[in-house]
Every structure is written in C-alpha cells, then in structure tokens.
Design a protein around this motif. Sequence first.
Motif, PDB file in Angstrom:
ATOM      1  N   ILE B   4       0.850  -1.200   0.000  1.00 55.75           N
ATOM      2  CA  ILE B   4       0.000   0.000   0.000  1.00 55.75           C
ATOM      3  C   ILE B   4       0.883   1.246   0.000  1.00 55.75           C
ATOM      4  N   LEU B   5       0.533   2.177  -0.854  1.00 53.12           N
ATOM      5  CA  LEU B   5       1.251   3.451  -0.860  1.00 53.12           C
ATOM      6  C   LEU B   5       0.347   4.524  -0.251  1.00 53.12           C
ATOM      7  N   ILE B   6       0.867   5.177   0.796  1.00 51.94           N
ATOM      8  CA  ILE B   6       0.096   6.271   1.406  1.00 51.94           C
ATOM      9  C   ILE B   6       0.701   7.592   0.980  1.00 51.94           C
ATOM     10  N   VAL B   7      -0.137   8.435   0.465  1.00 52.12           N
ATOM     11  CA  VAL B   7       0.304   9.776   0.053  1.00 52.12           C
ATOM     12  C   VAL B   7      -0.430  10.805   0.915  1.00 52.12           C
ATOM     13  N   ASP B   8       0.324  11.510   1.792  1.00 49.57           N
ATOM     14  CA  ASP B   8      -0.292  12.559   2.623  1.00 49.57           C
ATOM     15  C   ASP B   8       0.808  13.467   3.141  1.00 49.57           C
ATOM     16  N   ASP B   9       0.506  14.748   3.224  1.00 51.35           N
ATOM     17  CA  ASP B   9       1.526  15.668   3.697  1.00 51.35           C
ATOM     18  C   ASP B   9       1.509  15.768   5.220  1.00 51.35           C
ATOM     19  N   HIS B  12       1.682  13.013  10.831  1.00 56.43           N
ATOM     20  CA  HIS B  12       0.986  12.237  11.852  1.00 56.43           C
ATOM     21  C   HIS B  12       0.053  11.229  11.248  1.00 56.43           C
ATOM     22  N   VAL B  13      -0.656  11.677  10.229  1.00 60.08           N
ATOM     23  CA  VAL B  13      -1.604  10.789   9.566  1.00 60.08           C
ATOM     24  C   VAL B  13      -0.860   9.592   8.994  1.00 60.08           C
ATOM     25  N   VAL B  14       0.190   9.924   8.294  1.00 58.62           N
ATOM     26  CA  VAL B  14       0.977   8.825   7.674  1.00 58.62           C
ATOM     27  C   VAL B  14       1.441   7.851   8.751  1.00 58.62           C
ATOM     28  N   ARG B  15       1.942   8.410   9.835  1.00 56.92           N
ATOM     29  CA  ARG B  15       2.494   7.566  10.905  1.00 56.92           C
ATOM     30  C   ARG B  15       1.459   6.617  11.448  1.00 56.92           C
ATOM     31  N   VAL B  16       0.314   7.174  11.782  1.00 57.79           N
ATOM     32  CA  VAL B  16      -0.717   6.326  12.400  1.00 57.79           C
ATOM     33  C   VAL B  16      -1.214   5.267  11.449  1.00 57.79           C
ATOM     34  N   LEU B  17      -1.435   5.724  10.196  1.00 56.39           N
ATOM     35  CA  LEU B  17      -1.929   4.764   9.211  1.00 56.39           C
ATOM     36  C   LEU B  17      -0.926   3.643   8.998  1.00 56.39           C
ATOM     37  N   LYS B  18       0.319   4.041   8.887  1.00 51.73           N
ATOM     38  CA  LYS B  18       1.351   3.028   8.636  1.00 51.73           C
ATOM     39  C   LYS B  18       1.364   1.989   9.746  1.00 51.73           C
ATOM     40  N   VAL B  27       2.141  -4.216   3.604  1.00 53.02           N
ATOM     41  CA  VAL B  27       3.399  -3.500   3.500  1.00 53.02           C
ATOM     42  C   VAL B  27       3.066  -2.067   3.123  1.00 53.02           C
ATOM     43  N   VAL B  28       3.607  -1.138   3.873  1.00 54.89           N
ATOM     44  CA  VAL B  28       3.214   0.262   3.642  1.00 54.89           C
ATOM     45  C   VAL B  28       4.393   1.099   3.221  1.00 54.89           C
ATOM     46  N   ASP B  29       4.239   1.769   2.118  1.00 59.49           N
ATOM     47  CA  ASP B  29       5.203   2.783   1.693  1.00 59.49           C
ATOM     48  C   ASP B  29       4.528   4.142   1.772  1.00 59.49           C
ATOM     49  N   GLN B  30       5.354   5.178   1.831  1.00 59.95           N
ATOM     50  CA  GLN B  30       4.737   6.503   1.958  1.00 59.95           C
ATOM     51  C   GLN B  30       5.365   7.509   1.012  1.00 59.95           C
ATOM     52  N   ALA B  31       4.557   8.526   0.714  1.00 60.73           N
ATOM     53  CA  ALA B  31       5.051   9.653  -0.078  1.00 60.73           C
ATOM     54  C   ALA B  31       4.472  10.922   0.531  1.00 60.73           C
TER      55      ALA B  31
END
Lengths: 618, 127
Positions: B4-9, B12-18, B27-31
């Motif tokens: 899963i790719l999470i895209v958010d600026d 905190h959101v990215v962290r919690v979701l991950k 498996v979580v990647d982020q941008a």
Amino acid sequence: MRTGKLSAVWRNERLGLMMIAASLAVIMLTVGLLFSYQQKADEAHIREQGVSLARVLSRMPFAQLLPAAGQQGVLSLLQYGQADPAFAYLLIVDPHGTALNEVSSPGVIAPGVPLSANPTSWLGERTLRLSSDGRAVQEFHAPLFDQGQLAGYLRLAYFKPGFGLDADQVPFFATLALPIFLLTPLFYFLVRREIRPLQTVNSQIDQLLEKGNWHRVEVGATGELRDFMDRFNHFIELARNRIDALEADRADLETSAKVLSYQRSRIESVVQSIPDAIMILDESGAVGLANARLATLLGVDPNRVIGQKPNEWCDNPEVVAFLAGCGSASTPGYRSDSVEFSPAEAPEKRIAVSAYPLFSPRDMSQILGNLVVFRDITAEMLARRSSGEFVAHVAHELKSPLNVIAMYSESLQGEDGQSEAFRIEAANVVHDEVERLSMLINNILSITKIEMGSISIERHRVKLRDLLEDTFNAVSRGGRGDDLKFIIDLPREMSPVAVDKDLMRIAINNLLTNAIKYNRPGGTVSLVAQETGGKVRICIRDTGVGIAAEDQERIFQKFFRSEQEEVRAKAGHGLGLSLVREIVHLHHGALSVSSTPGEGSEFTIEFDKETELLKQAV
Amino acid sequence: MRRILIVDDEPHVVRVLKLALERAGYVVDQAGDGKEALDYLQRSEPDVLITDIDMPRMTGRELCTHIDKELPDRLFQIFILTSRAEVEHREWSRVIPNVSFLEKPVSIRNLVARLDEHFAKVPISQA
C-alpha cells in the motif's frame, strides 16, 4: 358705389318703399275705377237726357220749333234753361240736311253729316266728331213731322264724357287721395317704430355673437316686444349661469387633471427610480409598463418593449416560461413565484425575477395583471457563495486535526495503545492538534464576529508594555524550539493606550506564531515597540522564508496560503493574518509588511495613542 | 504481500496509518506529496494507493489525473481521503475508474475493513 348704395338703400328701406308703391297703386286703381265709373255714369246720363229730350222735342209741333222772326224759339229757351256743360248743339234740319234752326254751345259747329233716309234709323243715336277740334259728340236724332209728313230731323248732341277730371271733381279726388297718401307713411312709420327695437336687438345680438360676451340686451320696447325681450334676457341669464357653471367645472377638471398628472408623474418618477427593474404585464402577458432600470439590468430598451409578449423581448427560455405562466389563467400562489437566472450577455450577474399578481381593488378575485420585479442579486449570490465557501473551508480545516486525533485515539484503543512510547507520542500529538483546533476555532469565531460587526472593541487604558511582554513570553515558551532566538525590545515606559486587551493579544500572538512557524532553524524572532509623537509602532520580525512579492497583497485574505513550498510544508489554515488585519482596522491602525523571500519578514502595526484619537474624534 | 502506498503531507496521519496497516499485515510505503508519489509509481506499482486531497503543489485530484494519463493500464485501486466525499464521488466516479472515497475523519477500522474487502475480490497481483 352707387349700385351698392342703391342695393343697401333697397335692403334697409324696402318695407317703406314697398308700402309707398302699394299705396300709390291702390290710389291709382281706385282713381281709375272712379273715373271709369264716372264716365259710364255720365254717358248713361247723357243718353237718358238726350233720348228723352229728343223724343219730347220731336213730338212738339214743327212750327213751334222754328221760331218766327223776332221770337224766341223753344230751342233757345231750352239752351238757356239747360245750362248743361255737356250740351253741344241742337239742330233742326230738313230732310235734305239743310239746317233750319240751330242752337249750339259756343265754338261748336254741327257737322253736316246727313242722316240716312231709311225710316228705321230716323230715331237713334250716333257718334260724330266735330270738325273744329275733333271732340266726340253723341248725337241723338229724331224725325220731325208736320201734319203727318217728314218735315225734318232733330239733331241733339252732347259732348262725350272723357276720361278725365272735371275741374269741380278735383277736390273730391284730392280728398280721396290725400288720406290714402297720408295714411301710408303713417302706417309705415308706425311699423318702423315697432320694428326699430327689433333692429336694435338684432344689432346687439350680432355684437353678442361676435364678442362671445353674453349679457342682457336692453331695449326700450313695449308690449309683446318687451315680453319677448324679457324672456330673451332671462334666457341669456340662464345661459350665462350655465356657462359660468360649466367654466367653473372645467377649471376644476383642469386643476384635478393637473393634480392627477402631477401625482402620476410623481409615481412614474418613483417607478423609474426604484433600483430594481419593474415591469407590469397585463392579463394577456403583454408589457404595459417598464422602468428605465430594465436597460441597465437586462440590456432591454423599456420603450421598445411596450406591448410585447415575453417571448418577443426576452432571450432566456426559463424567464419566458416563467413570465408566460404569470397570465391570469394560472391560479395564483400555486406555482413558484420567482426564478433566478444569469443573463447571457453578463453571466457573472445573477438576477431574480419575481411576479406579484395585481388584484383589482374592487374585486379581489379578479387579476388585472402582474407586477414583475427584476432584482440584481449578484451581491447576494456572491455573499451566499462566499459564506458557503467559508463554511466549507472551515469544515475542511476542522476535519484535518480531527482526523489525526481520531486516528490516534483509535490506535490507542487498539494494540498500539499497549506501547508506552506510542501512548506518549499519541498524547503529544493529540495535545498539539487540540491546540491547533482551538486556535483555529477561536480565530474563526473572532473573524466572523468582527465581520458581522458584532464585536465592538472595548478599549481600556492598557499598559501596553505589560501586554506585549506577556504575550511574547507565552509564545516563546511554547515555541517549537527549533533553536530560535527570541528578542524583545520595549521602551521602559510606555504611555497607556486605549486598546482592546484581548484582541490585541490575539493579533500579537498570531504574528509571533507566524514568525516562529515560518522561521529557519537557528533563526530569530523579535518584537520591537516604539513610541513616536502620537503614535505607537510595534514590529515583529523573523528570519524566515519570507513572502514572495506577488503574495504580499494576498496574505491577509481569509484562508490564503502561499503556494511556496516552505509555506505549504507548514500546517496552517490561512486565517491568522486576516484576523490581525481586522483587529488592527478596528483600532483604526495600520498594518504593513515588508519581506524578502529567503531572508525574512517584518510586520508592523501602527496606531494612534489615545490623545490623538480623541483629538481626531473632536 | 499486499503493498500500500500512502500519500499525505500530514506526517501524523501517515504515521498512524502506517502503524495500523502494518499491524493489519500490509506492507506500507509513503510519499509526502503527489510528486513523490509519481516518482514512486515510475518504479513500481502498489496494490492500493491511499491519498489525501489537500496537499501542496499537487492535489490528490491532480495526482489521480496524472496517474490516469501516465498509467492508463494501472490495476491498483485508489482510495481518496476527503472531507467532501459526496460531491467528489459523484463527479469523479464518472471520470476516473477504480477510485473510492473515504470521508475524514477516517476510522482506521473502517479503512482496514475496506481494504480487506477489496483484496478479497481481487486476485493476488504478480509481484
């Protein structure tokens, strides 16, 4: 001109002249008749006399008729005894016609015309003419017998009566003619006298007609004319009163027409001045009235449109359908009574059309037409839109921190909540977000209140120095600690100023928060205050990312956030600076910014001290 | 392994979701924003892309448009976290396929359930 005069004389005097002529004619006729009668009577008289005398004489013995010498004959006696002016001659002739004895009027010679030998004509009469002067005589002849034998003839002649006057008849005729002749003018003058008033009246009436000025006609008259004149004058008076009454009515009508016209033009000017475009449609939907605003609002010439149906002057089908439905056929109140549209030629405008039925004042169930109002609601629409946008913005801004709080709290409930580290992390994050949220909500409330005008600043004399110091300290304490240096520079003594403590605190706080947020690591945040003459100046400076020139105007707009990376990288909702500006405006101050991208920004608030404000107010 | 790719600026959101999604077995990647996401997509495709809308430089919507243009044959589903679900859904669902909307504030449980649901329908993609 003579003919003119003559005809005028004839016109004016014709009655008199006619009367004179008539009387003359009568006289002449009478006289003529009299003469003719006289003549006939004379003739008859002569005949009678002649015949009887002739007879008598013819019976007398012949010898007596012929006097002896020296003796007067009967004839002479007769002559003298007669004394008849008509006597012409008396002649005794022998059977051959020779005169034997003659008695005649002076100057008369008996014509020697023989008698016929026929015995039947011995006694008779005949007309002869005297040879001397040609006068006519009527001769009566009879035979004379002597001892049974024809001894001769007796010829007795009288002058024939002429058609003429005898000298002694003149007085008679004169007496006859004179009264007639005198009476005529008398009658004439009498009649004229009677008529004269009428002439006067006539000429006065002519004057009346000419001048149009109706007044009594005074005339000295008697009898029927007087009655007539009285009635006439009475009539004139009635007519005059009637005319006066009519004149008064007319003047009243004129006045009331003027008043109506004035009222109408006043109403018309009201209709024309009404800021909305107004149209009146009659029962058939045709335009009866349109005011001038129609031109500016819809680009339609109000004069051209009179009498036209909606589909003739309007391009917009929705509006046409709406207006067409305004006819009296449709039941009022059971369809939408207004419609909004944007005109094709000005799509940024928004216009609301409403229709109101016009009820007849006498009969409330009867509809005379419709009043159609076009209102420019562009401003309303924009306000609606912007408030809608604002609310959407606000909701959006609120959701973001809520989102984070939700997720963290959910995680806390789950397995991650077991970890101590996670719990601490969550607590910190939630705390920050809550703070962010509260600040946002407060800002929104403040801005809305200020914009609504429901905030009035409460100025109190405030020790500005303390306020600035407190705010600065509060902010710097909670600063993100990116090794920022905090500098505060305030004069030792600051005169008290009348400001709203809470609002001013918010403003300074927002500026300081920004200075911290958009700063560089190791940068500086400084607050400097100065007093110059009547003004107070507060500067907040940072060494941060700066503001691009094109953004410097817009940074004070609600929700504006620069597109710059460094700005976007920080969390923010774009309300802080607009709130600062509103607050500064409320204090009648000035807010300015100067900035160099990459180096830093400086925000300056300047406002008058209290005394200056008072002076200005006065 | 589902990627899963999470895209958010919002970090905190990215962290919690991950955290949550990794716990759920993904498996979580982020941008951090759309550009980063596109760079990532050049290299490999995730099974699911989760993106926010309000991001600097490139909004979530612009990101989707780019993806649609550059990767018309993409197989992965896009989940959009939005605070205006209704409106966007109506507009978008006609234009860009394989897009779902999730309304903020996002319930993690809900998100995980949706993901499981999705993957239940789709066969495991080739690695």
